[in-house]
Each structure stands twice: as structure tokens, then as C-alpha cells.
Write a protein that holds these residues in place. Structure first.
Motif, PDB file in Angstrom:
ATOM      1  N   ARG A  49       4.950  -6.106   8.472  1.00 17.03           N
ATOM      2  CA  ARG A  49       4.777  -6.106   7.017  1.00 17.03           C
ATOM      3  C   ARG A  49       5.958  -5.462   6.331  1.00 17.03           C
ATOM      4  O   ARG A  49       6.450  -5.919   5.321  1.00 17.03           O
ATOM      5  CB  ARG A  49       3.516  -5.350   6.642  1.00 17.03           C
ATOM      6  CG  ARG A  49       2.341  -6.242   6.745  1.00 17.03           C
ATOM      7  CD  ARG A  49       1.158  -5.632   6.082  1.00 17.03           C
ATOM      8  NE  ARG A  49      -0.015  -6.327   6.553  1.00 17.03           N
ATOM      9  CZ  ARG A  49      -1.193  -5.768   6.647  1.00 17.03           C
ATOM     10  NH1 ARG A  49      -1.343  -4.506   6.283  1.00 17.03           N
ATOM     11  NH2 ARG A  49      -2.210  -6.431   7.059  1.00 17.03           N
TER      12      ARG A  49
ATOM     13  N   ALA B 132       8.376  -7.131   3.813  1.00 18.71           N
ATOM     14  CA  ALA B 132       8.487  -6.574   2.472  1.00 18.71           C
ATOM     15  C   ALA B 132       9.944  -6.312   2.136  1.00 18.71           C
ATOM     16  O   ALA B 132      10.387  -6.574   1.033  1.00 18.71           O
ATOM     17  CB  ALA B 132       7.687  -5.292   2.388  1.00 18.71           C
TER      18      ALA B 132
ATOM     19  N   LEU C 166      -1.472  -0.055   3.060  1.00 21.40           N
ATOM     20  CA  LEU C 166      -0.688  -1.286   2.905  1.00 21.40           C
ATOM     21  C   LEU C 166      -0.037  -1.668   4.225  1.00 21.40           C
ATOM     22  O   LEU C 166       0.050  -2.840   4.578  1.00 21.40           O
ATOM     23  CB  LEU C 166       0.391  -1.086   1.841  1.00 21.40           C
ATOM     24  CG  LEU C 166      -0.089  -1.114   0.403  1.00 21.40           C
ATOM     25  CD1 LEU C 166       1.052  -0.847  -0.541  1.00 21.40           C
ATOM     26  CD2 LEU C 166      -0.705  -2.464   0.086  1.00 21.40           C
ATOM     27  N   LEU C 167       0.429  -0.653   4.966  1.00 23.33           N
ATOM     28  CA  LEU C 167       1.129  -0.941   6.215  1.00 23.33           C
ATOM     29  C   LEU C 167       0.168  -1.326   7.331  1.00 23.33           C
ATOM     30  O   LEU C 167       0.431  -2.243   8.096  1.00 23.33           O
ATOM     31  CB  LEU C 167       1.935   0.285   6.651  1.00 23.33           C
ATOM     32  CG  LEU C 167       3.279   0.485   5.954  1.00 23.33           C
ATOM     33  CD1 LEU C 167       3.863   1.823   6.332  1.00 23.33           C
ATOM     34  CD2 LEU C 167       4.232  -0.635   6.348  1.00 23.33           C
TER      35      LEU C 167
ATOM     36  N   ASN D  24      -5.701  -7.318   5.185  1.00 19.40           N
ATOM     37  CA  ASN D  24      -5.334  -7.931   3.915  1.00 19.40           C
ATOM     38  C   ASN D  24      -6.583  -8.190   3.077  1.00 19.40           C
ATOM     39  O   ASN D  24      -7.656  -8.381   3.622  1.00 19.40           O
ATOM     40  CB  ASN D  24      -4.602  -9.250   4.172  1.00 19.40           C
ATOM     41  CG  ASN D  24      -3.186  -9.215   3.627  1.00 19.40           C
ATOM     42  OD1 ASN D  24      -2.937  -8.595   2.583  1.00 19.40           O
ATOM     43  ND2 ASN D  24      -2.272  -9.856   4.308  1.00 19.40           N
TER      44      ASN D  24
ATOM     45  N   SER E  10      -0.659  -7.281   0.701  1.00 18.45           N
ATOM     46  CA  SER E  10      -0.013  -6.038   1.091  1.00 18.45           C
ATOM     47  C   SER E  10       1.504  -6.167   1.002  1.00 18.45           C
ATOM     48  O   SER E  10       2.198  -5.247   0.570  1.00 18.45           O
ATOM     49  CB  SER E  10      -0.410  -5.673   2.508  1.00 18.45           C
ATOM     50  OG  SER E  10      -1.792  -5.436   2.561  1.00 18.45           O
ATOM     51  N   THR E  11       2.012  -7.330   1.389  1.00 16.50           N
ATOM     52  CA  THR E  11       3.461  -7.519   1.405  1.00 16.50           C
ATOM     53  C   THR E  11       4.046  -7.390   0.004  1.00 16.50           C
ATOM     54  O   THR E  11       5.034  -6.688  -0.213  1.00 16.50           O
ATOM     55  CB  THR E  11       3.788  -8.908   1.992  1.00 16.50           C
ATOM     56  OG1 THR E  11       3.050  -9.070   3.183  1.00 16.50           O
ATOM     57  CG2 THR E  11       5.257  -9.030   2.286  1.00 16.50           C
TER      58      THR E  11
ATOM     59  N   LEU F 256       3.798  -3.800  -1.252  1.00 15.94           N
ATOM     60  CA  LEU F 256       4.711  -2.935  -0.518  1.00 15.94           C
ATOM     61  C   LEU F 256       6.140  -3.152  -1.009  1.00 15.94           C
ATOM     62  O   LEU F 256       6.885  -2.195  -1.225  1.00 15.94           O
ATOM     63  CB  LEU F 256       4.597  -3.264   0.968  1.00 15.94           C
ATOM     64  CG  LEU F 256       4.865  -2.135   1.935  1.00 15.94           C
ATOM     65  CD1 LEU F 256       3.992  -0.945   1.618  1.00 15.94           C
ATOM     66  CD2 LEU F 256       4.582  -2.600   3.354  1.00 15.94           C
ATOM     67  N   LEU F 257       6.486  -4.413  -1.206  1.00 17.30           N
ATOM     68  CA  LEU F 257       7.830  -4.735  -1.697  1.00 17.30           C
ATOM     69  C   LEU F 257       8.064  -4.056  -3.042  1.00 17.30           C
ATOM     70  O   LEU F 257       9.094  -3.425  -3.267  1.00 17.30           O
ATOM     71  CB  LEU F 257       7.976  -6.252  -1.828  1.00 17.30           C
ATOM     72  CG  LEU F 257       9.285  -6.749  -2.441  1.00 17.30           C
ATOM     73  CD1 LEU F 257      10.440  -6.445  -1.508  1.00 17.30           C
ATOM     74  CD2 LEU F 257       9.219  -8.244  -2.710  1.00 17.30           C
TER      75      LEU F 257
END
Lengths: 273, 427
Positions: A12, A16, B86-87, B91, B177-178, B181-182
């Protein structure tokens, strides 16, 4: 932290940071198609037993009749009830008869075998027990029908018969699944939606219904997908080219979205007041 | 992928019935004209000096090191909790509390928290704490750094707010989550770099959540008086009056108003049809929609501020002079749009965070009629507060002979915003 979660976390984070969707590529390939084969003793060949008398006449689809004496002959009655969710529940009450799924394909033995359901005379499903749920989609897929016949067969697929007629009983499929019983009142609103090539027809709008009313959604799509009614959390599988019917009682007020999951299309909004 | 406007929540408020909308619009118009005729003719609000100091013991407690430490540790722990979920977490918001924590507990929760307690995110902000800890470890003064460019003002915060609302309302899968997180990693990197260059004051200008919380906190009864830094109880009008006229203030308020408005009309089936059949692709079409909403709000404001300057004949900074009066209007929009989300998805997120997988969200506490009343009341009260704040500012800035005429464009603007806001609730 076990290795799998650590790997998920790492992936992830990688995704990300890099937004590299390509990394997420999954293992799409799967093994070859499963081949159907018969276990020993379960072939469709007619084994000829010595029970009763084999008649020259057949049941209309190539299975000969096996006549037995009227006294002590198998018999059956059938009861059909619409199901609250979908289709009908079929119950066969048999006498002088046992369901023997283990020995199907073997020689005919007195008072043993299976049953066949026929819709307007056309074979629909084989039954190995007294209870059967008849899905609405099966009936629609067969082009619809008004009468349901249950007929008893021996293990060698000959039809049990008395006085040269097959042992069978017929009942009417009178009601559509969602209508008729007190538990399933007729829907107050019906909406037909067709999805083709990513276009929703009619264009998404709002359906105003009162709290407590029932709504029937009939959705036809050209792609397999999942239908989701938010708030009520109802999901239904949509099969390509088929019409799927979802009926629900609007027991929560609010504005709820009806959408598809794969193609992420809004189909309509339910306004429940 | 989810076509819902929010990444979160399965239910929207019912569209308003026209009765409520008409009642609200009428009330807004009535109050506006009443204000023109009846309100005071000399400015009353003194943001820098007004307020009744709270007891010294309470102020000491609020300012005590342990209190601040507890708040910082709480903020840091919450950030860690969200990042770890998140990690490592599954999901989907029904299994993972991270998305709900960001979109509901933080973003919407900052509204009531800031209204009650003041600019809370300044205390909780984990980035500020991180910067502080690193500075202490290196033996640096956290406040030290190059001065910020004068014209920077709140512009970075406005950009950050736009980015966040884009993520929430437009991006293809806001609850994933991706995506979160980004955003959070980018947000952290940008602001820690900024703080390393310019010192902790960077957060006051650039951190979207701090600026958002700080603006809403101007409406809080509890505030710090600029003149002597004392904690005081004050009327929201005095708090609003003390909003510093920084560059980018208008942009920040317009982003809040415009994005909330976009959230309103993005529920309408006609807009969803436009988006899902657009040849540009969904995300592009929705992005354009969000930007156009913000641009329309900003253009209307700029036109009216220009008109006010023409009528009054003198106004050195027509744009920022009245920006503070838009804050209550934005607050009204926020309450009207996010009340139900907060009271249903807030507890839902807490339940998920406490370990219940996929719990049923609680029923809204108000019947549809109650929610409609609350929504209209929020928008109309926001309008009234805005009109009063703008009136006070115009009698201070305009020559007496032109004070009434000078505030007409602003009044028209506010009526437009209010009727626009009510129309969005109808949609």
C-alpha cells in the motif's frame, strides 16, 4: 505483524508513494475448465431392471415407462408456495417411494428413484428429495410456464407408471413470486431499468415513495455486475442479458442510492419519506 | 469504485420540501432589509479589545504545559492510529475506521470542536507536534526560520482545502486506503518541509486544517483577545471582527463555500447523469464541477466587492474587507450539509474503531421534518450573522452618507448565497 500484513502494508505504501497501479496486477489466470464426468454408476444409460413391466411407450423425452401394479404403487402430491424472496418452494409428498440419489443410474428397484419437475411438460429439474426451491430465474429462463408437473422415475431413468400412464401430479404456478401471499404484498412501485454500454435507461432520477411501501426494481444489464441498494444494504447479482428483480420494503426514511458495483453507475435514487 | 459524493455514508438527507425553502428564503430577505433600516449606524464590534476574560485559574489550566502536552499526545496518537489502520487494516469504511476518522471525525468534527473550544487543531496537529519534537531534539527554536513571503497569506491553505475537498468529493475512490495514504503522506511532507524552512508559523498560514479550524473558531464564544492575548468569552461578532485581513482569506472562504455547494448539487441525479455520461470521463467532469462551483462563489463575491467599492468611493482592500462576513454563511452551509453525516457516521466510525466489524449506522436522531428545519435554520442564521457582521464593517469603512447604499451589493450577494444554498438543499 505477520508477513502477509507486512507485505500488504508495504505494498500500500509503495502504491501510495508511486501511484503505480500496475504493481497491483493480480494473478488472473486460473486452471482449465473443470470437466464434468459421471461417477461410476451414475451414467444416463438406461439400465434395465426386472421390476414391473417395461412398456414400449415413453414419457415424451425418450424414457420408457415402467408399469407396476396399482396396488402398492408409488404415489405423490405436490405443493407449491411462492417464496418471500424469489421463486417458489416446491414440496413433494411421496408414498411407497424413497429418494435414492446414491444409486441413480443403477438398475430399477421397486419404490425407489427420483422425481422430475416439468414446466408445461418440459423437463426443468431433477429432485433427489422432497423439498426444492424453484428459482424465479429458472422459470423465466425456460420461457415461463403455467403448470408444474412432478413425475417419479426409477434409478435407471424409466418413468414409473400405472395403467400405462406415468405416476405424476400437476399443479398450477398461479402467482408470480412476489405477489399473492400476505407476507409479500404487491409492490407499490415498479421501476424497470436497462443498462447497456454503460448507459442507464431511463436516466437516473428519483423515485418518491412513502415509508413502508414496497418497491420492485427490475434491472436488465448487458454486463454481469452487482446491484447495491445503499442504506438497505441489499445486493443482487446481475447476470448479463437477464432481468434481475429486487423487491424491498422502504422502512427507513432518507435518500438512498441504487448503484452497480463494477461499472459504478448510479441507477436511481430512492426518496423515502 | 463508489459514485457516492462522500467516500463515506450510505444515506443522504431528504431533499427539502419547497415549503421549508420558501420559508427560509423569505426569512433571509426579511431580516436583510430589516437590518438595513434598523441596525446601528456606528460600528460596535471591536474584535481586538472585546470580551470578558475568563477566570485566571481556568486560563492557567488551559495554558498549562500538561494540558498542551496531553492535547499533542492525543493528536499524535490519533494520527498514528489512522496511519496504522491505513497501512495494515482492511479496505472499506465498514471495516476500517481510518476513512471515517479523516472525513467525519476530523473534517466534520472540527466544526463543532472549533465552535466550542476555539482553534483546536492548532493544539492537536500531529505535524506541528512532530516539528516541535524534531526541533527540540536538534536544539533548534521551533519558531526560527525564514520569514514567509508577504503575499503568501492563506493561499497555501486555500490550495490545501481545495485538494482535500477534491479528494473527498471528486476522486474516484475517496475511502480507499491508498488514496488517503497518498494524500496524508503528501500533506505531511509538504508541511514538514514548509515548517523546516519557515518555522512553526508555516502551519498558521499553510495547514488547511489549522486555517479551517481557526476560521470557524472565530465564531466560538471562547477566544484569545489580540490586544493582550487573554482568553476571553466574547460574542461571535467580535471574534469575526478580529479575523486578520490576510491575502488568500477570500480564497479560503470561497473554497469552503464552493466545495460545500458542490457537495450539495453533486447528489442531484441530473448532475450524476452528466458526470457518468460525460465524454471527458467522470473524474475530469467532476473536477471541473468542483472548480466551477468555487469559481462561481468567488466571482460573485469579487463582483459585489467591486460594486461596493464603486458605490462607496473609497475602500483600500474591498476584497478582504468583507471576507469575514462569509464565515458564518459557510458555517451555515456546513451544518446544513454535514449534520446527519456527523451524527450517523461519527458513532459508526467510533464503533468500527472499537472493533465492531461492519456495524449498522445509527438512525438519525431527528425525523425528516426536524432535519429540514435544522438545515434551513442553519442557513438562515448563518445569513443573518453574515449580514450583521458586514453591516458593522460597512458603517466603519464607508462614509456615513453612503453606508446604506454601500452595503447593498453585499446584501444582494448574501441573499444570492442563501437562496443558492436553499436551492441546493431542494436538489
Amino acid at each position: 505483524m505477520n508477513r502477509r500484513t507486512a507485505r500488504t502494508a508495504f505494498r500500500r505504501l509503495t502504491v501510495a508513494l508511486l501511484t503505480a497501479g500496475a504493481l497491483m496486477g493480480g494473478a488472473g489466470a486460473c486452471g482449465g475448465r473443470a470437466t464434468t464426468h459421471h461417477r461410476p454408476g451414475t451414467s444416463h444409460e438406461q439400465a434395465v431392471g426386472s421390476v414391473g413391466r417395461l412398456l414400449a411407450a415413453d414419457d415424451g423425452s425418450g424414457h420408457r415407462l415402467r408399469q407396476v401394479d396399482a396396488e402398492g404403487a408409488p404415489g405423490l402430491t405436490v405443493a407449491v408456495r411462492p417464496d418471500s424472496e424469489d421463486g417458489w418452494n416446491v414440496h413433494l409428498s411421496v408414498r411407497n417411494f424413497r429418494f435414492t440419489p446414491d444409486s441413480v443410474g443403477g438398475a430399477a428397484l421397486p419404490g425407489r428413484g427420483h422425481a422430475l419437475l416439468l414446466l408445461d411438460g418440459h423437463p426443468l429439474a431433477r429432485l433427489y428429495g422432497p423439498w426444492y426451491h424453484l428459482p424465479g430465474s429458472l422459470v423465466r429462463g425456460a420461457g415461463g410456464g403455467r403448470t408444474l408437473t412432478a413425475r417419479l422415475y426409477a434409478d435407471d431413468h424409466t418413468a414409473w407408471a400405472v395403467h400405462s400412464t406415468p405416476i405424476q401430479t400437476t399443479t398450477r404456478l398461479t402467482t408470480t413470486p412476489s405477489v399473492g401471499t400476505p407476507a409479500e404484498p404487491r409492490p407499490d412501485r415498479t421501476l424497470e431499468i436497462v443498462i447497456s454500454r454503460g448507459k442507464v435507461d431511463p436516466a437516473p432520477g428519483r423515485i418518491e415513495i412513502k415509508k413502508g411501501q414496497r418497491i420492485e426494481l427490475r434491472v436488465r444489464t448487458d454486463h454481469a455486475d452487482t446491484l447495491h441498494v445503499h442504506g438497505y444494504d441489499r445486493e443482487a447479482r446481475l447476470r448479463a442479458g437477464r432481468t434481475t428483480t429486487v423487491t424491498l420494503t422502504a422502512d427507513r426514511t432518507g435518500l438512498f442510492e441504487v448503484e452497480t458495483h463494477e461499472s459504478a453507475l448510479l441507477l436511481t435514487q430512492l426518496v423515502v419519506r | 469504485m463508489n459514485v457516492l459524493a462522500h467516500g463515506i455514508g450510505s444515506q443522504h438527507d431528504l431533499p427539502l420540501s419547497p415549503f421549508y425553502a420558501f420559508a427560509g428564503a423569505f426569512a433571509a430577505l426579511f431580516v436583510s432589509f430589516l437590518a438595513l433600516g434598523l441596525l446601528w449606524s456606528a460600528s460596535r464590534f471591536r474584535g481586538d479589545r472585546a470580551g470578558r476574560p475568563i477566570p485566571v485559574a481556568l486560563e492557567r489550566l488551559a495554558d498549562a504545559r500538561p494540558t498542551r502536552m496531553v492535547a499533542r499526545v492525543l493528536g499524535l496518537a490519533a494520527a498514528l492510529f489512522v496511519l496504522l489502520h491505513l497501512l495494515l487494516g482492511p479496505n472499506g469504511p465498514e471495516h476500517n475506521p481510518a476513512a471515517g476518522s479523516v472525513y467525519v471525525l476530523l473534517w466534520v468534527g472540527l466544526v463543532p470542536a472549533s465552535l466550542l473550544l476555539g482553534p483546536v487543531w492548532r493544539l492537536l496537529n500531529p505535524l506541528r507536534t512532530l516539528h516541535l519534537v524534531v526541533c527540540r531534539a536538534l536544539g533548534r527554536d521551533p519558531a526560527a526560520g525564514r520569514p514567509l513571503p508577504v503575499h503568501l497569506g492563506l493561499w497555501p491553505a486555500a490550495a490545501g482545502l481545495l485538494a482535500f475537498t477534491w479528494l473527498e468529493l471528486v476522486s474516484p475512490d475517496p475511502a480507499s486506503s491508498t488514496a488517503l495514504l497518498l494524500f496524508l503522506v503528501l500533506h505531511g511532507v509538504v508541511h514538514l518541509t514548509g515548517a523546516a524552512r519557515h518555522g512553526a508559523r508555516w502551519f498558521d498560514h499553510a495547514d488547511a486544517f489549522e486555517v479551517y479550524s481557526g476560521l470557524l473558531a472565530r465564531m466560538s464564544p471562547l477566544g484569545r483577545r489580540p490586544a493582550d492575548r487573554r482568553l476571553v468569552l466574547r460574542s461571535p461578532f467580535n471574534g469575526l471582527d478580529a479575523v486578520p485581513q490576510t491575502p488568500g482569506l477570500v480564497a479560503t472562504v470561497c473554497v469552503v463555500l464552493g466545495s460545500t455547494a458542490y457537495d450539495g448539487f453533486s447528489d442531484a441525479p441530473s448532475w450524476i447523469t452528466t458526470v457518468q455520461t460525460s465524454p471527458l470521463g467522470r473524474t475530469t467532469a467532476a473536477t471541473l464541477g468542483l472548480f466551477v462551483a468555487v469559481a462561481v462563489v468567488a466571482t460573485l463575491y469579487a463582483l459585489c466587492a467591486g460594486a461596493a467599492r464603486l458605490i462607496s468611493g473609497q475602500l483600500s482592500h474591498p476584497l478582504t474587507a468583507f471576507a469575514h462576513s462569509l464565515v458564518p454563511i459557510a458555517l451555515g452551509y456546513l451544518v446544513a450539509h454535514y449534520f446527519t453525516l456527523f451524527v450517523t457516521e461519527g458513532p459508526h466510525t467510533v464503533m468500527v474503531a472499537l472493533g465492531t466489524d461492519n456495524p449498522a449506522p445509527p438512525e438519525p436522531p431527528l425525523a425528516p421534518g426536524g432535519i429540514a428545519t435544522l438545515q434551513v435554520a442553519a442557513i438562515v442564521i448563518g445569513h443573518v450573522l453574515g449580514v450583521v457582521a458586514a453591516h458593522d464593517r460597512s458603517v466603519r469603512l464607508f462614509p456615513p452618507a453612503r453606508a446604506v447604499a454601500g452595503q447593498l451589493p453585499l446584501l444582494a450577494l448574501m441573499v444570492a448565497y442563501t437562496i443558492g444554498g436553499l436551492t441546493l438543499l431542494l436538489a
